[in-house]
Scaffold this active site. Structure first.
Site, mmCIF file in Angstrom:
data_model
loop_
_atom_site.group_PDB
_atom_site.id
_atom_site.type_symbol
_atom_site.label_atom_id
_atom_site.label_comp_id
_atom_site.label_asym_id
_atom_site.label_seq_id
_atom_site.Cartn_x
_atom_site.Cartn_y
_atom_site.Cartn_z
ATOM 1 N N ASN A 17 0.868 -1.180 0.000
ATOM 2 C CA ASN A 17 0.000 0.000 0.000
ATOM 3 C C ASN A 17 0.904 1.229 0.000
ATOM 4 O O ASN A 17 1.475 1.583 1.027
ATOM 5 C CB ASN A 17 -0.888 -0.023 1.261
ATOM 6 C CG ASN A 17 -1.698 1.250 1.421
ATOM 7 O OD1 ASN A 17 -1.817 2.045 0.488
ATOM 8 N ND2 ASN A 17 -2.265 1.448 2.604
ATOM 9 N N LYS A 19 0.098 4.243 -0.343
ATOM 10 C CA LYS A 19 -0.571 5.444 0.211
ATOM 11 C C LYS A 19 -0.354 6.634 -0.738
ATOM 12 O O LYS A 19 -0.297 6.441 -1.942
ATOM 13 C CB LYS A 19 -0.082 5.728 1.622
ATOM 14 C CG LYS A 19 -0.120 4.485 2.509
ATOM 15 C CD LYS A 19 0.043 4.788 3.955
ATOM 16 C CE LYS A 19 0.168 3.483 4.726
ATOM 17 N NZ LYS A 19 -0.004 3.655 6.154
ATOM 18 N N HIS A 103 -9.582 1.077 4.769
ATOM 19 C CA HIS A 103 -8.314 1.313 5.481
ATOM 20 C C HIS A 103 -8.570 2.275 6.642
ATOM 21 O O HIS A 103 -9.363 3.206 6.525
ATOM 22 C CB HIS A 103 -7.264 1.883 4.519
ATOM 23 C CG HIS A 103 -5.896 1.880 5.109
ATOM 24 N ND1 HIS A 103 -5.462 2.826 6.010
ATOM 25 C CD2 HIS A 103 -4.862 1.010 4.952
ATOM 26 C CE1 HIS A 103 -4.222 2.549 6.371
ATOM 27 N NE2 HIS A 103 -3.833 1.451 5.745
ATOM 28 N N GLU A 105 -6.967 4.685 7.749
ATOM 29 C CA GLU A 105 -6.738 6.114 7.466
ATOM 30 C C GLU A 105 -7.966 6.727 6.802
ATOM 31 O O GLU A 105 -8.293 7.892 7.035
ATOM 32 C CB GLU A 105 -5.477 6.284 6.598
ATOM 33 C CG GLU A 105 -4.220 6.060 7.434
ATOM 34 C CD GLU A 105 -3.021 5.531 6.674
ATOM 35 O OE1 GLU A 105 -3.006 5.577 5.429
ATOM 36 O OE2 GLU A 105 -2.091 5.042 7.346
ATOM 37 N N GLU A 175 -5.451 -5.008 10.655
ATOM 38 C CA GLU A 175 -4.459 -3.952 10.860
ATOM 39 C C GLU A 175 -4.758 -3.214 12.159
ATOM 40 O O GLU A 175 -5.601 -2.312 12.175
ATOM 41 C CB GLU A 175 -4.510 -2.956 9.700
ATOM 42 C CG GLU A 175 -4.211 -3.569 8.355
ATOM 43 C CD GLU A 175 -3.603 -2.553 7.400
ATOM 44 O OE1 GLU A 175 -2.549 -2.868 6.846
ATOM 45 O OE2 GLU A 175 -4.150 -1.456 7.236
ATOM 46 N N GLY A 181 2.360 2.292 10.708
ATOM 47 C CA GLY A 181 3.305 3.393 10.524
ATOM 48 C C GLY A 181 3.982 3.838 11.815
ATOM 49 O O GLY A 181 4.616 4.889 11.854
ATOM 50 N N SER A 221 3.391 -2.143 10.425
ATOM 51 C CA SER A 221 4.848 -2.162 10.612
ATOM 52 C C SER A 221 5.466 -3.525 10.317
ATOM 53 O O SER A 221 6.422 -3.936 10.980
ATOM 54 C CB SER A 221 5.216 -1.676 12.020
ATOM 55 O OG SER A 221 4.755 -0.344 12.219
HETATM 56 C C1 PEP Z 1 -0.853 0.132 6.090
HETATM 57 O O1 PEP Z 1 -1.005 1.340 5.997
HETATM 58 O O2 PEP Z 1 -1.688 -0.634 5.575
HETATM 59 C C2 PEP Z 1 0.321 -0.364 6.831
HETATM 60 C C3 PEP Z 1 0.326 -1.589 7.260
HETATM 61 O O3 PEP Z 1 1.347 0.541 7.023
HETATM 62 P P1 PEP Z 1 2.788 0.235 7.716
HETATM 63 O O4 PEP Z 1 3.306 -1.042 7.129
HETATM 64 O O5 PEP Z 1 3.635 1.411 7.342
HETATM 65 O O6 PEP Z 1 2.534 0.129 9.174
#
Ligand code: PEP
Length: 262
Positions: A17, A19, A103, A105, A175, A181, A221
């Protein structure tokens, strides 16, 4: 229930992803680097999800390769007065096969509700796009002991009306919002607990035979260093990768970690 290893029943998925990162040219360059290393790899389903503006250039760089193209969002309606939105059909014309929906976000910054996400899931399936449905709790929800309740509510609401013959098309990404992040990864036990819970929920909704075929990814992460342990868990079928998908080396290493976990 099958006695086969879950690793044999469900092909692992590594989805990047990106973003709001990478221009069309930068996206094509990153894709070419990834293609060079794992372009024809079919042991793992690899998906790149660039921003809308880079879909076309990334699609060109993926021509003839096994890597799939995903979008990061879509609108549930087919067309109409929805300024700034993109339909499933528009994505299909750009060779998109997957779409990230719900997601955290978008839930947090764009006010997306479970009901709206459900409409998108149904619209994606109707257009033969594979939804990558994201669910997960915030830190406050985890600390209040509400993780499983939140995940249950989000998953049931988003999958309402999904037919048994469609459920294995859906990919679910667990998630935990507090791990996205932030560099904080859920422990393997925390992640496996929620993944097993989601699979049990799917069993209740659609029966054991179908739930055993649904891929449930971990996101938050995930990096080459922590991936092998996460990917070895019986109900973790891959990763949705944010930060580590923006650099070819770390993303390719994650695809390789998934290959090694098969
Ligand atoms: C995501 O935004 O779906 C995600 C898992 O981000 P990160 O790997 O940076 O934590």
């Amino acid at each position: 229930m099958s006695t086969q290893s879950p690793h044999l029943i469900r092909k692992k998925v590594i989805a990047g992803n990106w973003k709001m990162n990478k221009t069309a040219a930068e996206g094509a360059a990153l894709t070419r680097e990834i293609v060079e290393a794992v372009g024809r790899e079919t042991l793992v389903d690899t998906v790149l999800c660039p921003p809308f503006t880079a879909l076309e250039s990334v699609a060109r760089a993926l021509e003839g390769q096994a890597i799939k193209l995903g979008a990061q969002n879509m609108h549930p309606e087919k067309s109409g007065a929805f300024t700034g939105e993109i339909s499933a059909e528009m994505l299909r014309t750009l060779y998109v096969t997957h779409v990230i929906l719900g997601h955290s976000e978008r839930r947090q910054y764009c006010g997306e509700t479970d009901g709206f996400i459900n409409r998108k899931v149904l619209a994606a399936l109707a257009s033969e796009l594979r939804p990558i449905l994201c669910v997960g709790e915030t830190l406050a929800e985890r600390e209040a002991g509400r993780t499983l309740d939140v995940v249950r509510t989000q998953t049931e609401a988003a999958l309402a009306g999904v037919k048994p013959e469609q459920i294995t098309t859906v990919i679910i990404a667990y998630e935990p919002v507090w791990a996205i992040g932030t560099g904080k990864v859920a422990t393997t036990a925390q992640a496996q607990e929620v993944h097993a819970f989601i699979r049990a929920l799917l069993t209740r909704l659609h029966g054991a035979a179908l739930s055993q075929k649904v891929r449930i990814l971990y996101g938050g992460s995930m990096k080459p260093a922590n991936a092998p342990e996460l990917l070895a868990q019986p109900d973790i079928d891959g990763g949705l990768i944010g930060g580590a998908s923006l650099e070819a080396r770390s993303f390719v290493d994650l695809v390789k970690a998934a290959m090694a976990a098969v």
